[in-house]
Design a protein around this motif. Structure first.
Motif, PDB file in Angstrom:
ATOM      1  N   GLU A  97       0.721  -1.197  -0.138  1.00 54.31           N
ATOM      2  CA  GLU A  97      -0.043   0.185  -0.001  1.00 54.31           C
ATOM      3  C   GLU A  97       0.925   1.386   0.090  1.00 54.31           C
ATOM      4  O   GLU A  97       0.473   2.377  -0.448  1.00 54.31           O
ATOM      5  CB  GLU A  97      -1.010   0.075   1.306  1.00 54.31           C
TER       6      GLU A  97
ATOM      7  N   THR B  88       1.214  13.440   0.624  1.00 52.19           N
ATOM      8  CA  THR B  88       1.677  12.155   0.274  1.00 52.19           C
ATOM      9  C   THR B  88       3.120  11.864   0.936  1.00 52.19           C
ATOM     10  O   THR B  88       3.754  12.693   1.631  1.00 52.19           O
ATOM     11  CB  THR B  88       1.814  11.891  -1.419  1.00 52.19           C
TER      12      THR B  88
ATOM     13  N   THR C 173       1.208   7.606  -2.286  1.00 53.67           N
ATOM     14  CA  THR C 173       0.355   7.148  -1.357  1.00 53.67           C
ATOM     15  C   THR C 173      -0.195   8.507  -0.174  1.00 53.67           C
ATOM     16  O   THR C 173       0.797   9.097   0.350  1.00 53.67           O
ATOM     17  CB  THR C 173       0.760   6.001  -0.241  1.00 53.67           C
TER      18      THR C 173
END
Length: 75
Positions: free
Chosen positions: A21, A64, A26
């Motif tokens: 992930e 992020t 992200t």
């Protein structure tokens, strides 16, 4: 520390989120496991691993993982 190393250490602070992930883009605050305790763990990890002190404001200003990395390495 490279971005990839930072992502690996960042991911290690999470117990229930799969390592896959975690990528540069992200949005870490959107992760189910993100909490104020995780934020403190990330702040501590950056201090321990990079000898750089950041604040909650630094986390809030990052969207992020790469944003956070860039903010930290700019200090």
């Amino acid at each position: 520390m490279t971005l990839d190393e930072f992502i690996e250490k960042f991911a290690a602070e999470f117990d229930d989120t799969a390592a896959e992930e975690f990528k540069a883009d992200t949005e870490f605050k959107e992760l189910d496991e993100w909490s104020s305790l995780t934020a403190l763990a990330i702040i501590s990890m950056i201090d321990d691993e990079m000898d750089i002190q950041i604040t909650g404001a630094d986390l809030r200003g990052s969207k992020t993982i790469e944003d956070l990395y860039n903010n930290v390495t700019a200090k």
